[in-house]
Motif scaffolding. Structure first.
Motif, PDB file in Angstrom:
ATOM      1  N   MET A  19      23.422  40.246  14.316  1.00 17.86           N
ATOM      2  CA  MET A  19      24.687  40.689  13.753  1.00 17.86           C
ATOM      3  C   MET A  19      25.346  41.784  14.573  1.00 17.86           C
ATOM      4  SD  MET A  19      25.409  38.934  11.075  1.00 17.86           S
ATOM      5  CE  MET A  19      24.702  37.501  11.844  1.00 17.86           C
ATOM      6  N   ALA A  20      24.668  42.302  15.615  1.00 13.82           N
ATOM      7  CA  ALA A  20      25.192  43.398  16.425  1.00 13.82           C
ATOM      8  C   ALA A  20      25.713  44.502  15.499  1.00 13.82           C
ATOM      9  CB  ALA A  20      26.266  42.884  17.379  1.00 13.82           C
ATOM     10  N   SER A  21      26.972  44.951  15.726  1.00 14.84           N
ATOM     11  CA  SER A  21      27.505  46.007  14.863  1.00 14.84           C
ATOM     12  C   SER A  21      28.081  45.466  13.566  1.00 14.84           C
ATOM     13  CB  SER A  21      28.595  46.786  15.609  1.00 14.84           C
ATOM     14  OG  SER A  21      29.689  45.945  15.870  1.00 14.84           O
ATOM     15  N   PHE A  22      27.998  44.171  13.362  1.00 13.27           N
ATOM     16  CA  PHE A  22      28.580  43.517  12.194  1.00 13.27           C
ATOM     17  C   PHE A  22      27.562  43.561  11.055  1.00 13.27           C
ATOM     18  CE2 PHE A  22      31.961  41.447  10.464  1.00 13.27           C
ATOM     19  CZ  PHE A  22      31.836  40.107  10.209  1.00 13.27           C
ATOM     20  N   VAL A 176      33.042  26.541  17.421  1.00 15.04           N
ATOM     21  CA  VAL A 176      32.659  27.632  16.534  1.00 15.04           C
ATOM     22  C   VAL A 176      32.859  28.989  17.214  1.00 15.04           C
ATOM     23  CG1 VAL A 176      30.779  28.615  15.172  1.00 15.04           C
ATOM     24  CG2 VAL A 176      30.967  26.126  15.416  1.00 15.04           C
ATOM     25  N   ASN A 177      33.513  29.906  16.528  1.00 18.53           N
ATOM     26  CA  ASN A 177      33.626  31.281  16.994  1.00 18.53           C
ATOM     27  C   ASN A 177      32.293  31.993  16.818  1.00 18.53           C
ATOM     28  OD1 ASN A 177      36.815  31.843  17.210  1.00 18.53           O
ATOM     29  ND2 ASN A 177      36.440  30.558  15.423  1.00 18.53           N
ATOM     30  N   ALA A 178      31.951  32.844  17.776  1.00 18.12           N
ATOM     31  CA  ALA A 178      30.798  33.712  17.590  1.00 18.12           C
ATOM     32  C   ALA A 178      31.111  34.721  16.493  1.00 18.12           C
ATOM     33  CB  ALA A 178      30.462  34.433  18.888  1.00 18.12           C
ATOM     34  N   ILE A 179      30.076  35.185  15.795  1.00 17.81           N
ATOM     35  CA  ILE A 179      30.297  36.291  14.866  1.00 17.81           C
ATOM     36  C   ILE A 179      30.737  37.488  15.699  1.00 17.81           C
ATOM     37  CG2 ILE A 179      29.264  37.807  13.160  1.00 17.81           C
ATOM     38  CD1 ILE A 179      29.421  34.954  12.213  1.00 17.81           C
ATOM     39  N   PRO A 180      31.943  37.999  15.493  1.00 18.13           N
ATOM     40  CA  PRO A 180      32.467  39.035  16.393  1.00 18.13           C
ATOM     41  C   PRO A 180      31.869  40.407  16.114  1.00 18.13           C
ATOM     42  CG  PRO A 180      34.050  38.542  14.676  1.00 18.13           C
ATOM     43  CD  PRO A 180      32.907  37.586  14.475  1.00 18.13           C
ATOM     44  N   VAL A 181      31.933  41.251  17.121  1.00 19.85           N
ATOM     45  CA  VAL A 181      31.594  42.657  16.955  1.00 19.85           C
ATOM     46  C   VAL A 181      32.852  43.470  17.199  1.00 19.85           C
ATOM     47  CG1 VAL A 181      29.177  42.344  17.597  1.00 19.85           C
ATOM     48  CG2 VAL A 181      30.856  42.854  19.365  1.00 19.85           C
ATOM     49  N   PRO A 185      37.715  41.715  21.735  1.00 16.54           N
ATOM     50  CA  PRO A 185      39.076  41.339  21.329  1.00 16.54           C
ATOM     51  C   PRO A 185      38.994  40.169  20.362  1.00 16.54           C
ATOM     52  CG  PRO A 185      38.689  40.832  23.658  1.00 16.54           C
ATOM     53  CD  PRO A 185      37.447  41.463  23.139  1.00 16.54           C
ATOM     54  N   LEU A 186      39.724  40.253  19.275  1.00 20.67           N
ATOM     55  CA  LEU A 186      39.587  39.240  18.235  1.00 20.67           C
ATOM     56  C   LEU A 186      40.586  38.111  18.452  1.00 20.67           C
ATOM     57  CD1 LEU A 186      38.826  41.451  15.138  1.00 20.67           C
ATOM     58  CD2 LEU A 186      37.260  40.135  16.554  1.00 20.67           C
ATOM     59  N   ARG A 187      40.220  37.246  19.373  1.00 20.97           N
ATOM     60  CA  ARG A 187      40.976  36.026  19.641  1.00 20.97           C
ATOM     61  C   ARG A 187      40.231  34.898  18.951  1.00 20.97           C
ATOM     62  NH1 ARG A 187      44.228  37.380  24.336  1.00 20.97           N
ATOM     63  NH2 ARG A 187      43.479  39.377  25.170  1.00 20.97           N
ATOM     64  N   LEU A 188      40.745  34.477  17.819  1.00 17.11           N
ATOM     65  CA  LEU A 188      40.037  33.528  16.977  1.00 17.11           C
ATOM     66  C   LEU A 188      40.564  32.122  17.213  1.00 17.11           C
ATOM     67  CD1 LEU A 188      40.143  35.670  13.719  1.00 17.11           C
ATOM     68  CD2 LEU A 188      38.303  35.551  15.421  1.00 17.11           C
ATOM     69  N   GLY A 189      39.659  31.198  17.460  1.00 16.10           N
ATOM     70  CA  GLY A 189      40.032  29.812  17.702  1.00 16.10           C
ATOM     71  C   GLY A 189      39.859  28.963  16.459  1.00 16.10           C
ATOM     72  N   CYS A 190      40.833  28.107  16.184  1.00 25.32           N
ATOM     73  CA  CYS A 190      40.751  27.222  15.022  1.00 25.32           C
ATOM     74  C   CYS A 190      41.000  25.779  15.451  1.00 25.32           C
ATOM     75  CB  CYS A 190      41.751  27.642  13.949  1.00 25.32           C
ATOM     76  SG  CYS A 190      43.471  27.320  14.391  1.00 25.32           S
ATOM     77  N   TRP A 191      40.710  24.878  14.520  1.00 25.10           N
ATOM     78  CA  TRP A 191      40.843  23.454  14.780  1.00 25.10           C
ATOM     79  C   TRP A 191      41.464  22.773  13.573  1.00 25.10           C
ATOM     80  CZ3 TRP A 191      39.335  21.971  19.644  1.00 25.10           C
ATOM     81  CH2 TRP A 191      38.559  22.905  20.356  1.00 25.10           C
ATOM     82  N   GLY A 192      42.201  21.711  13.816  1.00 27.01           N
ATOM     83  CA  GLY A 192      42.820  20.969  12.728  1.00 27.01           C
ATOM     84  C   GLY A 192      42.950  19.502  13.083  1.00 27.01           C
ATOM     85  N   HIS A 193      43.516  18.740  12.157  1.00 27.07           N
ATOM     86  CA  HIS A 193      43.634  17.298  12.357  1.00 27.07           C
ATOM     87  C   HIS A 193      44.808  16.787  11.523  1.00 27.07           C
ATOM     88  CE1 HIS A 193      42.193  13.211  13.151  1.00 27.07           C
ATOM     89  NE2 HIS A 193      42.463  12.945  11.891  1.00 27.07           N
ATOM     90  N   GLU A 257      39.687  39.152   5.880  1.00 31.22           N
ATOM     91  CA  GLU A 257      38.575  39.798   5.203  1.00 31.22           C
ATOM     92  C   GLU A 257      37.437  40.076   6.172  1.00 31.22           C
ATOM     93  OE1 GLU A 257      37.967  40.858   1.856  1.00 31.22           O
ATOM     94  OE2 GLU A 257      40.148  40.792   1.968  1.00 31.22           O
ATOM     95  N   ILE A 258      37.139  39.103   7.033  1.00 34.69           N
ATOM     96  CA  ILE A 258      36.078  39.294   8.009  1.00 34.69           C
ATOM     97  C   ILE A 258      36.496  40.334   9.049  1.00 34.69           C
ATOM     98  CG2 ILE A 258      34.695  38.151   9.795  1.00 34.69           C
ATOM     99  CD1 ILE A 258      34.777  35.620   8.113  1.00 34.69           C
ATOM    100  N   VAL A 259      37.755  40.283   9.473  1.00 33.95           N
ATOM    101  CA  VAL A 259      38.247  41.269  10.439  1.00 33.95           C
ATOM    102  C   VAL A 259      38.121  42.680   9.878  1.00 33.95           C
ATOM    103  CG1 VAL A 259      40.337  42.118  11.584  1.00 33.95           C
ATOM    104  CG2 VAL A 259      39.782  39.674  11.631  1.00 33.95           C
ATOM    105  N   LYS A 260      38.450  42.870   8.594  1.00 34.60           N
ATOM    106  CA  LYS A 260      38.353  44.190   7.978  1.00 34.60           C
ATOM    107  C   LYS A 260      36.902  44.664   7.901  1.00 34.60           C
ATOM    108  CE  LYS A 260      42.599  43.710   5.302  1.00 34.60           C
ATOM    109  NZ  LYS A 260      43.179  43.489   3.966  1.00 34.60           N
ATOM    110  N   GLN A 261      35.983  43.746   7.654  1.00 34.85           N
ATOM    111  CA  GLN A 261      34.576  44.120   7.602  1.00 34.85           C
ATOM    112  C   GLN A 261      34.088  44.599   8.955  1.00 34.85           C
ATOM    113  OE1 GLN A 261      31.917  41.381   5.474  1.00 34.85           O
ATOM    114  NE2 GLN A 261      33.716  40.531   4.466  1.00 34.85           N
ATOM    115  N   ILE A 262      34.584  43.975  10.009  1.00 38.45           N
ATOM    116  CA  ILE A 262      34.229  44.433  11.365  1.00 38.45           C
ATOM    117  C   ILE A 262      34.740  45.851  11.565  1.00 38.45           C
ATOM    118  CG2 ILE A 262      34.596  44.046  13.840  1.00 38.45           C
ATOM    119  CD1 ILE A 262      35.051  41.073  13.091  1.00 38.45           C
TER     120      ILE A 262
END
Length: 265
Positions: A19-22, A176-181, A185-193, A257-262
């Motif tokens: 979890m590093a610093s997370f 899949v994004n890694a669990i960030p620390v 930099p929070l560059r989040l990748g998403c996928w759709g269809h 929510e996850i960004v705020k927890q970081i």
């Protein structure tokens, strides 16, 4: 159609992830269903379904979508189906996440760079002035069409805590994004269809994700039933969350929510 059964939570019990610093996060798998555009009927129903399972919905809206002048992508985002900031404030007060999804839903990579930056600024300014409690701290800017460039990403990251864009742009060969620390930099990748119903796609990608060692999967969705590009059926979303909340190692949260927890670490 017979649905694939999800991998049982017990099969995930032995998984471990640094979890590093997370440190506040104890799960191994994180899932965000990131709904775009701001379809009024759909977004209220999406919120209701999430509430049934004690979850917060991740809702991203176009700043000018409620204006009669909005006419971008009429086929997939007809203005008469979109809500306004009265709706978004009500849903935010109920605990759901409302984040910016551009000023007027343009592909910012196809217009002059200064115009694109102005578009981002206008969007964020409008949110600050019209969405109660909105601040840039912990905010996620969701690029239209999941289209961005490193320069646009860098610019947006001077204004917000994270950006969400196409997974193929920032994740390369991974879904899949890694669990960030905090330091990343929070560059989040998403996928759709799409453009048709994407229930089967969602089912398949979540099943594959649950079979991995863990990480953060962000699936980009839009409306329910007949609304939007690549919609899901409302009954499917209800059944999906009903199954997923039973899994001990899986957390279903909005991106912010996850960004705020970081940020709290």
């Amino acid at each position: 159609m017979e649905r694939r059964r999800f991998i049982q939570a017990s099969a995930l019990g032995g998984l471990a992830l640094s979890m590093a610093s997370f440190t506040t996060i104890k799960k191994t798998h994180y899932l965000t269903l990131s709904f775009d555009d701001g379809f009024k009927k759909s977004f209220y129903r999406i919120a209701e379904i999430h509430e049934n399972y004690g979850l917060k919905a991740c809702l991203n809206v176009i700043a000018t979508g409620h204006l009669k002048s909005f006419n971008t992508e009429f086929q997939w985002i007809p203005q008469n189906l979109l809500g306004d900031f009265n709706d978004w404030n009500k849903l935010k007060e109920r605990g759901h996440e409302i984040m910016p999804h551009t000023w007027e839903h343009l592909n910012l990579t196809e217009i002059p760079i200064e115009k694109a930056k102005e578009n981002i600024e206008k969007c964020l300014d409008y949110f600050e002035n019209n969405l109660g409690g909105y601040t840039s701290d912990g905010a996620v800017y969701n690029f239209a069409y999941n289209a961005s460039t490193p320069e646009l990403e860098d610019f947006a990251l001077t204004k917000v805590s994270a950006i969400r864009t196409g997974g193929w742009l920032v994740l390369k060969d991974s879904m899949v994004n890694a669990i960030p620390v905090k330091e990343q930099p929070l560059r989040l990748g998403c996928w759709g269809h799409g453009p048709d119903f994407c229930d089967d796609y969602v089912e398949e990608e979540i099943n594959k994700f649950l079979a991995t060692d863990g990480g953060w999967l962000i699936l980009n969705l839009h409306g329910l039933d007949e609304e939007g590009w690549g919609p899901v059926h409302g009954d499917y979303l209800d059944n999906l969350l009903k199954r997923l909340v039973k899994m001990d190692n899986l957390s279903i949260q909005p991106t912010g929510e996850i960004v705020k927890q970081i940020g709290r670490n």
